[in-house]
Motif scaffolding. Structure first.
Motif, PDB file in Angstrom:
ATOM      1  N   SER A  99      67.588  96.014  29.492  1.00 52.09           N
ATOM      2  CA  SER A  99      68.088  97.263  29.309  1.00 52.09           C
ATOM      3  C   SER A  99      69.403  97.510  30.389  1.00 52.09           C
ATOM      4  CB  SER A  99      66.937  98.288  29.384  1.00 52.09           C
ATOM      5  OG  SER A  99      66.530  98.268  30.774  1.00 52.09           O
ATOM      6  N   ALA A 100      70.119  98.508  30.254  1.00 50.76           N
ATOM      7  CA  ALA A 100      71.065  98.803  31.253  1.00 50.76           C
ATOM      8  C   ALA A 100      70.304  99.020  32.673  1.00 50.76           C
ATOM      9  CB  ALA A 100      71.825 100.109  30.872  1.00 50.76           C
ATOM     10  N   LEU A 101      69.270  99.713  32.541  1.00 50.62           N
ATOM     11  CA  LEU A 101      68.689 100.004  33.824  1.00 50.62           C
ATOM     12  C   LEU A 101      68.069  98.448  34.528  1.00 50.62           C
ATOM     13  CD1 LEU A 101      67.027 102.170  35.662  1.00 50.62           C
ATOM     14  CD2 LEU A 101      65.023 101.571  34.452  1.00 50.62           C
ATOM     15  N   ARG A 102      67.765  97.474  33.652  1.00 49.77           N
ATOM     16  CA  ARG A 102      67.305  96.321  34.339  1.00 49.77           C
ATOM     17  C   ARG A 102      68.258  95.685  34.759  1.00 49.77           C
ATOM     18  NH1 ARG A 102      64.464  91.288  31.219  1.00 49.77           N
ATOM     19  NH2 ARG A 102      65.082  89.766  33.096  1.00 49.77           N
ATOM     20  N   ILE A 103      69.568  95.527  34.000  1.00 45.18           N
ATOM     21  CA  ILE A 103      70.718  94.947  34.626  1.00 45.18           C
ATOM     22  C   ILE A 103      71.304  95.603  35.847  1.00 45.18           C
ATOM     23  CG2 ILE A 103      73.292  94.366  34.305  1.00 45.18           C
ATOM     24  CD1 ILE A 103      72.446  94.253  31.153  1.00 45.18           C
ATOM     25  N   ALA A 104      70.970  96.798  35.952  1.00 39.07           N
ATOM     26  CA  ALA A 104      71.520  97.570  37.123  1.00 39.07           C
ATOM     27  C   ALA A 104      70.672  97.368  38.399  1.00 39.07           C
ATOM     28  CB  ALA A 104      71.710  98.868  37.200  1.00 39.07           C
ATOM     29  N   ARG A 105      69.357  97.510  38.172  1.00 37.77           N
ATOM     30  CA  ARG A 105      68.473  97.403  39.271  1.00 37.77           C
ATOM     31  C   ARG A 105      68.141  95.944  39.696  1.00 37.77           C
ATOM     32  NH1 ARG A 105      64.821 101.914  39.525  1.00 37.77           N
ATOM     33  NH2 ARG A 105      66.209 103.429  39.368  1.00 37.77           N
ATOM     34  N   GLU A 106      68.368  94.932  38.707  1.00 38.16           N
ATOM     35  CA  GLU A 106      68.197  93.445  39.158  1.00 38.16           C
ATOM     36  C   GLU A 106      69.406  92.892  40.188  1.00 38.16           C
ATOM     37  OE1 GLU A 106      65.864  91.064  36.215  1.00 38.16           O
ATOM     38  OE2 GLU A 106      67.720  90.222  36.207  1.00 38.16           O
ATOM     39  N   HIS A 161      62.810 106.919  17.883  1.00 44.03           N
ATOM     40  CA  HIS A 161      63.651 107.660  18.831  1.00 44.03           C
ATOM     41  C   HIS A 161      62.640 107.894  19.940  1.00 44.03           C
ATOM     42  CE1 HIS A 161      67.103 107.454  16.707  1.00 44.03           C
ATOM     43  NE2 HIS A 161      66.994 108.448  15.848  1.00 44.03           N
ATOM     44  N   ILE A 162      61.513 108.796  19.562  1.00 43.56           N
ATOM     45  CA  ILE A 162      60.494 109.307  20.857  1.00 43.56           C
ATOM     46  C   ILE A 162      60.010 107.907  21.490  1.00 43.56           C
ATOM     47  CG2 ILE A 162      58.325 110.062  21.089  1.00 43.56           C
ATOM     48  CD1 ILE A 162      58.894 111.972  18.930  1.00 43.56           C
ATOM     49  N   GLN A 163      59.677 106.738  20.432  1.00 40.19           N
ATOM     50  CA  GLN A 163      59.011 105.481  20.980  1.00 40.19           C
ATOM     51  C   GLN A 163      60.002 104.981  22.152  1.00 40.19           C
ATOM     52  OE1 GLN A 163      58.077 103.688  17.489  1.00 40.19           O
ATOM     53  NE2 GLN A 163      55.906 104.504  17.646  1.00 40.19           N
ATOM     54  N   SER A 164      61.166 104.913  21.662  1.00 37.16           N
ATOM     55  CA  SER A 164      62.246 104.304  22.688  1.00 37.16           C
ATOM     56  C   SER A 164      62.404 105.190  24.040  1.00 37.16           C
ATOM     57  CB  SER A 164      63.653 103.960  21.904  1.00 37.16           C
ATOM     58  OG  SER A 164      64.381 105.171  21.681  1.00 37.16           O
ATOM     59  N   VAL A 165      62.136 106.484  23.785  1.00 38.53           N
ATOM     60  CA  VAL A 165      62.418 107.301  25.067  1.00 38.53           C
ATOM     61  C   VAL A 165      61.411 106.894  26.052  1.00 38.53           C
ATOM     62  CG1 VAL A 165      62.601 109.518  26.037  1.00 38.53           C
ATOM     63  CG2 VAL A 165      63.992 109.014  23.824  1.00 38.53           C
ATOM     64  N   VAL A 166      60.025 107.044  25.379  1.00 43.71           N
ATOM     65  CA  VAL A 166      59.042 106.572  26.146  1.00 43.71           C
ATOM     66  C   VAL A 166      58.898 105.171  26.914  1.00 43.71           C
ATOM     67  CG1 VAL A 166      56.294 106.101  25.771  1.00 43.71           C
ATOM     68  CG2 VAL A 166      57.319 108.039  24.764  1.00 43.71           C
ATOM     69  N   ARG A 217      61.490 102.727  33.661  1.00 39.95           N
ATOM     70  CA  ARG A 217      62.129 103.143  34.670  1.00 39.95           C
ATOM     71  C   ARG A 217      61.038 103.269  35.871  1.00 39.95           C
ATOM     72  NH1 ARG A 217      66.737 105.744  36.625  1.00 39.95           N
ATOM     73  NH2 ARG A 217      67.924 105.499  34.643  1.00 39.95           N
ATOM     74  N   ALA A 218      59.709 103.908  35.190  1.00 44.22           N
ATOM     75  CA  ALA A 218      58.805 104.048  36.410  1.00 44.22           C
ATOM     76  C   ALA A 218      58.447 102.749  37.095  1.00 44.22           C
ATOM     77  CB  ALA A 218      57.546 104.669  35.914  1.00 44.22           C
ATOM     78  N   GLU A 219      58.509 101.553  36.138  1.00 45.12           N
ATOM     79  CA  GLU A 219      58.004 100.232  36.620  1.00 45.12           C
ATOM     80  C   GLU A 219      59.149  99.872  37.774  1.00 45.12           C
ATOM     81  OE1 GLU A 219      55.978  98.697  32.708  1.00 45.12           O
ATOM     82  OE2 GLU A 219      57.808  97.825  33.312  1.00 45.12           O
ATOM     83  N   TRP A 220      60.454  99.924  37.463  1.00 42.45           N
ATOM     84  CA  TRP A 220      61.522  99.596  38.484  1.00 42.45           C
ATOM     85  C   TRP A 220      61.526 100.682  39.612  1.00 42.45           C
ATOM     86  CZ3 TRP A 220      63.631  95.174  38.486  1.00 42.45           C
ATOM     87  CH2 TRP A 220      63.982  94.581  37.259  1.00 42.45           C
ATOM     88  N   ASP A 221      61.114 101.850  39.416  1.00 47.35           N
ATOM     89  CA  ASP A 221      61.110 102.670  40.578  1.00 47.35           C
ATOM     90  C   ASP A 221      59.878 102.070  41.532  1.00 47.35           C
ATOM     91  OD1 ASP A 221      63.038 104.073  40.174  1.00 47.35           O
ATOM     92  OD2 ASP A 221      61.925 105.784  39.244  1.00 47.35           O
TER      93      ASP A 221
END
Lengths: 398, 136
Positions: free
Chosen positions: A62-69, B110-115, B121-125
């Motif tokens: 994802s875009a987030l992964r590319i940015a964070r990585e 769409h809901i599944q992709s938002v989830v 994001r929570a994982e990367w944070d």
């Protein structure tokens, strides 16, 4: 209730491994240049949207992964746009090249172009960049200068306009044609580049030859924005080293702050930037004049008229100084990443600077003055002069 | 604020597990499920199942913005029509009922992709970075 932290309540963690190599230290820079600038866009604004779609989600992640990585690896990913090229660049620590090369190639081959990403991530940045460009009279003037000079192709704006809406499907369609192998050039300072280390191939889609037209455009800018007058002298064949020297001879940009302004245009009381905009099949010398007020700029424009009427005087020492400046600029380019990219993409010029003579410059000046000059006034239109009022109208060649 | 519903915005469902692990039982239960969907009555009021999902949540709200303009318009139309039928205490005429084929899950993906995005994001944070020791 939650006095005891259960393991499942802990945030999930992900482990990321990086090979740390302290020697040899250094940074690798590499760029994929794609012929996907506004010049080749089928619809206004698509190239700008494509630039902002870089590093959005693709099959790699994802875009987030590319940015964070890239943050975690201490690397920088950038996307920039010139009139002819889309530049995807990465700077990373040595040892991480393969990972970032993968990211760059994935941008070209597997970007998803999701409509929701377009609406949520691409459009807001695009709108902000376009608004910032529209708020600056200099950027607006240079865009209009290209539009007036070359009309289509090179005349297309670098910035999308809200007047020409673009959809994610348009961008995807453009990407499919533009991201062809023959359209991509790999530029690097040291990565062993393998199959990519080659120049552009033949254009896979129709390219219209650039035509220089010239003319006048007047743009009203909001009160309080410093006004700009841009004058362009163009040709529809590539620039040579004479033209490069000529741009410096015209000059006007001081080398030292508060210093005297070199070049023939140095006498004009305005901030002047003379540039040679060099393209694959055209060139445009642009003289961008800015002053704090419209009245001061109008006075400066009339000073330019005076110089044009007298005829430029090309002194040998001015030409010699300009040649030195060009040589310095060319060498200084090699010290910066952006300069190396410019150098790699440039047409073969600046190799015979020494051979340029004063007569060559005079001849080149006469030749570009033969065509219709391009004139753009951006500011208070009731004060700024018209092209024919400062001797830049169609009659000058007669 | 995200409402506290077990199983996230889409609730708990055993169907995917059943489909994967006990396809025979899944096949036998499917007609019962179809019958339940029919008697529950949303199709008779002109609604699709995804119109019934709890929408007072940030993730569902975000998913709603990702519908195409046409999907979004049709969703509002179905809801207004259902409100009108509720006021009248009447079902729609039978030819206007939503058929099982029309009852497509237009919003759930769409809901599944938002989830998924929120989870990522929570994982990367909360990521922990480890240096890999170079081999000697």
């Amino acid at each position: 209730m939650s006095r005891f932290l259960r393991p499942s309540a802990l945030p999930q963690t992900k482990r990321l491994y990086s090979t740390v190599q302290l020697s040899p230290p250094g940074v690798s820079n590499f760029t994929l240049a794609v012929r996907a600038g506004p010049r080749y866009e089928p619809k206004a604004g698509v190239a700008h949207a494509l630039k902002n779609f870089a590093y959005k989600s693709n099959d790699f992640g994802s875009a987030l992964r590319i940015a964070r990585e890239s943050e975690l690896f201490g690397a920088q990913l950038t996307a920039s746009l010139t009139r002819e090229h889309l530049l995807l660049s990465a700077s990373c620590l040595k040892g991480d090249e393969q990972r970032f090369l993968d990211i760059l190639t994935n941008v070209l081959s597997t970007t998803n172009f999701h409509p929701h990403e377009f609406a949520e991530l691409v459009v807001p940045t695009m709108a902000a960049e376009s608004a910032a460009a529209a708020a600056s009279s200099t950027v607006t003037a240079v865009e209009a200068l290209h539009h007036t000079a070359f009309r289509r192709g090179l005349g297309n704006s670098l910035y999308a306009s809200p007047l020409n809406p673009v959809s994610a499907a348009d961008v995807e369609q453009f990407a499919r044609t533009a991201f062809a192998m023959s359209n991509i050039q790999f530029i690097s300072n040291d990565v062993s580049s393998g199959p990519f280390s080659r120049k552009f191939g033949r254009l896979p889609f129709n390219k219209h030859r650039s035509e220089y037209h010239g003319g006048e455009t007047r743009i009203a800018m909001p009160h309080g924005v410093a006004p700009t007058i841009a004058v362009g002298f163009g040709q529809d064949w590539p620039a040579d080293s004479t033209l490069q020297v000529l741009a410096e001879v015209l000059g006007g940009t001081p080398s030292v702050k508060w210093g005297s302004k070199p070049g023939i245009l140095g006498e004009i009381d305005a901030t002047i930037e003379t540039r040679l905009n060099s393209y694959s099949d055209a060139a445009l010398i642009s003289i961008v004049m800015t002053a704090p007020t419209d009245k001061a700029l109008a006075v400066a424009a009339h000073q330019l008229r005076g110089l044009l009427e007298e005829g430029f005087e090309f002194h040998d020492e001015v030409v010699e100084a300009a040649k030195e400046k060009v040589r310095f600029t060319e060498w200084a380019k090699m010290e910066t990443v952006q300069g190396q990219i410019d150098f790699a993409l440039a047409q073969e010029i600046a190799d015979d600077i020494e051979n340029v003579t004063t007569e060559d410059c005079i001849e080149a000046m006469d030749s570009i003055l033969d065509g219709l000059p391009t004139y753009v006034a951006a500011g208070d239109l009731s004060v700024l002069p018209y092209a024919d009022e400062i001797g830049l109208g169609g009659g000058s060649s007669a | 604020m995200v409402a506290k519903v077990p199983g996230g915005p889409l609730g708990i469902s055993f169907a995917p597990w059943l489909k994967a692990n006990m396809p025979g039982l899944y096949g036998r239960l499917k007609p019962v499920a179809n019958w339940y969907c029919h008697i529950a009555g949303w199709r008779q009021m002109g609604l699709k199942y995804d119109d019934l999902l709890l929408e007072e949540r940030e993730d569902v709200q975000k998913a709603l913005t990702r519908l195409t303009p046409r999907e979004s318009y049709d969703r509002v139309y179905r809801m207004r029509r259902a409100h009108q039928q509720a006021i009248l205490h009447k079902e729609l005429p039978k030819n206007e009922w939503i058929t099982p084929e029309e009852d497509r899950r237009y919003l759930s993906p769409h809901i599944q992709s938002v989830v998924r995005e929120n989870k990522e994001r929570a994982e990367w944070d909360s990521v922990k970075v480890e240096k890999l020791k170079s081999k000697k």
